[in-house]
Write a protein that holds these residues in place. Structure first.
Motif, PDB file in Angstrom:
ATOM      1  N   ASN A 139       0.861  -1.172   0.000  1.00  0.00           N
ATOM      2  CA  ASN A 139       0.000   0.000   0.000  1.00  0.00           C
ATOM      3  C   ASN A 139       0.907   1.235   0.000  1.00  0.00           C
ATOM      4  N   LYS A 140       0.872   1.974  -1.078  1.00  0.00           N
ATOM      5  CA  LYS A 140       1.785   3.108  -1.228  1.00  0.00           C
ATOM      6  C   LYS A 140       1.347   4.335  -0.444  1.00  0.00           C
ATOM      7  N   ARG A 141       0.166   4.310   0.141  1.00  0.00           N
ATOM      8  CA  ARG A 141      -0.307   5.447   0.937  1.00  0.00           C
ATOM      9  C   ARG A 141      -0.778   4.969   2.307  1.00  0.00           C
ATOM     10  N   PRO A 142       0.129   4.418   3.089  1.00  0.00           N
ATOM     11  CA  PRO A 142      -0.265   3.947   4.427  1.00  0.00           C
ATOM     12  C   PRO A 142      -0.325   5.109   5.405  1.00  0.00           C
ATOM     13  N   ALA A 143      -0.680   4.803   6.640  1.00  0.00           N
ATOM     14  CA  ALA A 143      -0.643   5.820   7.694  1.00  0.00           C
ATOM     15  C   ALA A 143       0.808   6.218   7.959  1.00  0.00           C
ATOM     16  N   GLU A 144       0.999   7.371   8.580  1.00  0.00           N
ATOM     17  CA  GLU A 144       2.338   7.886   8.862  1.00  0.00           C
ATOM     18  C   GLU A 144       3.123   6.881   9.712  1.00  0.00           C
ATOM     19  N   GLY A 145       4.366   6.603   9.288  1.00  0.00           N
ATOM     20  CA  GLY A 145       5.233   5.707  10.035  1.00  0.00           C
ATOM     21  C   GLY A 145       4.894   4.238   9.908  1.00  0.00           C
ATOM     22  N   ILE A 146       4.117   3.892   8.878  1.00  0.00           N
ATOM     23  CA  ILE A 146       3.641   2.520   8.715  1.00  0.00           C
ATOM     24  C   ILE A 146       4.057   1.971   7.345  1.00  0.00           C
ATOM     25  N   ILE A 147       4.433   0.699   7.315  1.00  0.00           N
ATOM     26  CA  ILE A 147       4.569  -0.053   6.064  1.00  0.00           C
ATOM     27  C   ILE A 147       3.442  -1.073   6.046  1.00  0.00           C
ATOM     28  N   GLU A 148       2.692  -1.108   4.953  1.00  0.00           N
ATOM     29  CA  GLU A 148       1.550  -2.022   4.863  1.00  0.00           C
ATOM     30  C   GLU A 148       1.685  -2.897   3.616  1.00  0.00           C
ATOM     31  N   LEU A 149       1.811  -4.206   3.824  1.00  0.00           N
ATOM     32  CA  LEU A 149       1.947  -5.162   2.729  1.00  0.00           C
ATOM     33  C   LEU A 149       0.674  -5.997   2.617  1.00  0.00           C
ATOM     34  N   HIS A 150       0.289  -6.295   1.371  1.00  0.00           N
ATOM     35  CA  HIS A 150      -0.903  -7.091   1.102  1.00  0.00           C
ATOM     36  C   HIS A 150      -0.512  -8.388   0.417  1.00  0.00           C
ATOM     37  N   CYS A 151      -1.071  -9.491   0.852  1.00  0.00           N
ATOM     38  CA  CYS A 151      -0.865 -10.789   0.216  1.00  0.00           C
ATOM     39  C   CYS A 151      -2.244 -11.364  -0.110  1.00  0.00           C
ATOM     40  N   SER A 152      -2.434 -11.787  -1.363  1.00  0.00           N
ATOM     41  CA  SER A 152      -3.764 -12.244  -1.760  1.00  0.00           C
ATOM     42  C   SER A 152      -3.663 -13.262  -2.897  1.00  0.00           C
ATOM     43  N   TYR A 153      -4.745 -13.962  -3.108  1.00  0.00           N
ATOM     44  CA  TYR A 153      -4.864 -14.818  -4.287  1.00  0.00           C
ATOM     45  C   TYR A 153      -6.301 -14.756  -4.780  1.00  0.00           C
ATOM     46  N   SER A 154      -6.491 -15.009  -6.061  1.00  0.00           N
ATOM     47  CA  SER A 154      -7.828 -14.937  -6.637  1.00  0.00           C
ATOM     48  C   SER A 154      -7.931 -15.914  -7.794  1.00  0.00           C
ATOM     49  N   LYS A 155      -9.163 -16.305  -8.117  1.00  0.00           N
ATOM     50  CA  LYS A 155      -9.372 -17.266  -9.197  1.00  0.00           C
ATOM     51  C   LYS A 155      -9.392 -16.592 -10.546  1.00  0.00           C
ATOM     52  N   SER A 156     -10.040 -15.470 -10.650  1.00  0.00           N
ATOM     53  CA  SER A 156     -10.062 -14.740 -11.919  1.00  0.00           C
ATOM     54  C   SER A 156     -10.482 -13.313 -11.635  1.00  0.00           C
TER      55      SER A 156
END
Length: 432
Positions: free
Chosen positions: A122-139
């Protein structure tokens, strides 16, 4: 783990093992963007692939063939390839390729449910935060993860150690989506985080993400006596006239090399990396690679911590004293830890001290263990092993702290924590 029962089952019932491959439940498979995905045709022995068809199903009304009678018939022939074992190969995974693939031969069929696996920040997280997303999808736009069972998303460090600590938080809005929320530190720069997808305890997919922190420091741990290569990153687009130079603690490295006839302690490679030969505790420090055009630019910062071992030749209370020393650039952080291990004990308990910019773990042994295995001291950061140094005998304990102190006068890095500690030990164990 005992594998004999599994092997016996396979030898007794090979037909059962084959039939399981084309059960009604599709095999679950994951791939990331750009991956080369190979989908196994799980049918029992097929004499020839000429009888094989591969069909693809996305939405209920979206069904088409990509292989007919053993030949690729899809318009985009470069994307698909039928392998010799009748597997279907997708040359470059894209999000829209996450669909249900079925291998058919006569009345038999076997399916693979291909999922798109993704790690993003997430390139616009809260101040002082790194936020990573992990996901999977069928289509695209079609998510069936709510029907998935026994599937879990977990986060680990690069070496598969579960991430724990007060500065980490996890959010799991659904089975197929997880967030890792990190309270940012400067030393999170160029750290690698790992996301794993498991089903029934088996890892089905794993991906890595390297974080960058503005004005951050890449943190390196290395053992004394070894050579280390520090990469100068961000040099892919040099400015006109740029020449890469290195600094140590804001002083030009070229000015810090001893001029007493010794072999150069370090050199810069053609790729601009800095190579330090036979590291000493006095090489701990903050390194910068600079673009030396008209306007000097800091391209990359690296903080180097060193790990060393030494022995107190004067036995304390009849015990042999082994000392493991982590020399930090600044005060060693609370999430750093030193641990001894060896053949006689999986983990030896030592006494931990934090003196100035050094973390020290002293291990007392009655005698040197009778074993060919080495005694090892390892440094851990937030539970993840960063560096180790092993000793196979007392003969290998040769550390010239006097030479290191002389080098320190040249380089200008204060490394007196160990010396202070040894002086303290001498005073407290001196006879009255």
């Amino acid at each position: 783990m005992n594998f004999q029962p599994l092997i016996g089952l396979y030898l007794i019932s090979p037909l059962w093992a084959s039939l399981a491959l084309y059960s009604s439940d599709p095999v679950l498979q994951f791939a990331m963007a750009g991956d080369r995905a190979t989908l196994k045709c799980g049918l029992p022995s097929i004499g020839s692939c000429s009888s094989v068809n591969w069909t693809v199903r996305g939405l209920i009304w979206d069904k088409y063939e990509v292989v007919t009678a053993g030949k690729v018939t899809h318009l985009n022939e470069d994307k698909y390839r039928l392998l010799k074992d009748c597997s279907l190969e997708i040359s470059q995974m894209e999000r829209d390729d996450a669909k249900l693939y079925t291998c058919e031969s006569g009345a038999l069929n076997s399916s693979v449910s291909l999922r798109f696996f993704d790690i993003a920040e997430n390139k616009r997280p809260a101040e002082g935060i790194i936020e990573l997303h992990c996901s999977y999808s069928k289509s695209t736009g079609y998510d069936l993860c709510k029907n998935d069972t026994n599937i879990h998303i977990t986060w680990t460090t690069e070496d598969d150690v579960p991430i724990t600590g007060n500065r980490f938080r996890f959010e799991n809005p659904s089975v197929c989506f997880s967030k890792l929320i990190i309270t940012r530190k400067l030393t999170d720069h160029h750290r690698i985080w790992k996301c794993q997808i498991t089903q029934n305890g088996e890892v089905k997919a794993s991906g890595k993400y390297r974080t960058t922190v503005r004005d951050g420091l890449e943190e390196v741990f290395t053992a004394v006596g070894e050579s280390v290569s520090l990469l100068c990153r961000n040099t892919s687009s040099p400015r006109l006239g740029d020449r890469i130079e290195w600094k140590l603690n804001n002083k030009m490295l070229s000015d810090l090399v001893p001029e007493n006839g010794q072999t150069n302690l370090c050199h810069v490679n053609k790729d601009s990396s800095l190579v330090i030969n036979k590291l000493t505790p006095l090489h701990a420090g903050d390194y910068q690679c600079m673009g030396s055009s008209e306007e000097q630019r800091v391209l990359h910062k690296i903080r180097v911590h060193t790990l060393d071992v030494a022995a107190n030749t004067q036995q304390i209370g009849g015990n042999l004293s082994l000392i493991c020393v982590l020399t930090c650039v600044e005060k060693c952080e609370e999430n750093f830890n030193l641990t001894w291990s060896g053949s006689n004990q999986e983990r030896w308990q030592g006494r931990l001290f934090n003196v100035n910019n050094t973390l020290i773990n002293e291990l007392l042994l009655p005698v040197w263990p009778v074993s060919s295995d080495a005694i090892t001291c390892s440094v851990y950061r937030e539970g993840s092993k960063m560096a180790s140094k092993s000793l196979s005998s007392l003969k290998s304990l040769h550390v010239s702290w006097v030479s290191a102190l002389r080098l320190g006068l040249i380089i200008g890095v204060p490394a007196v924590g160990f010396c202070i500690y040894m002086k303290w030990k001498h005073c407290n164990n001196a006879e009255p």
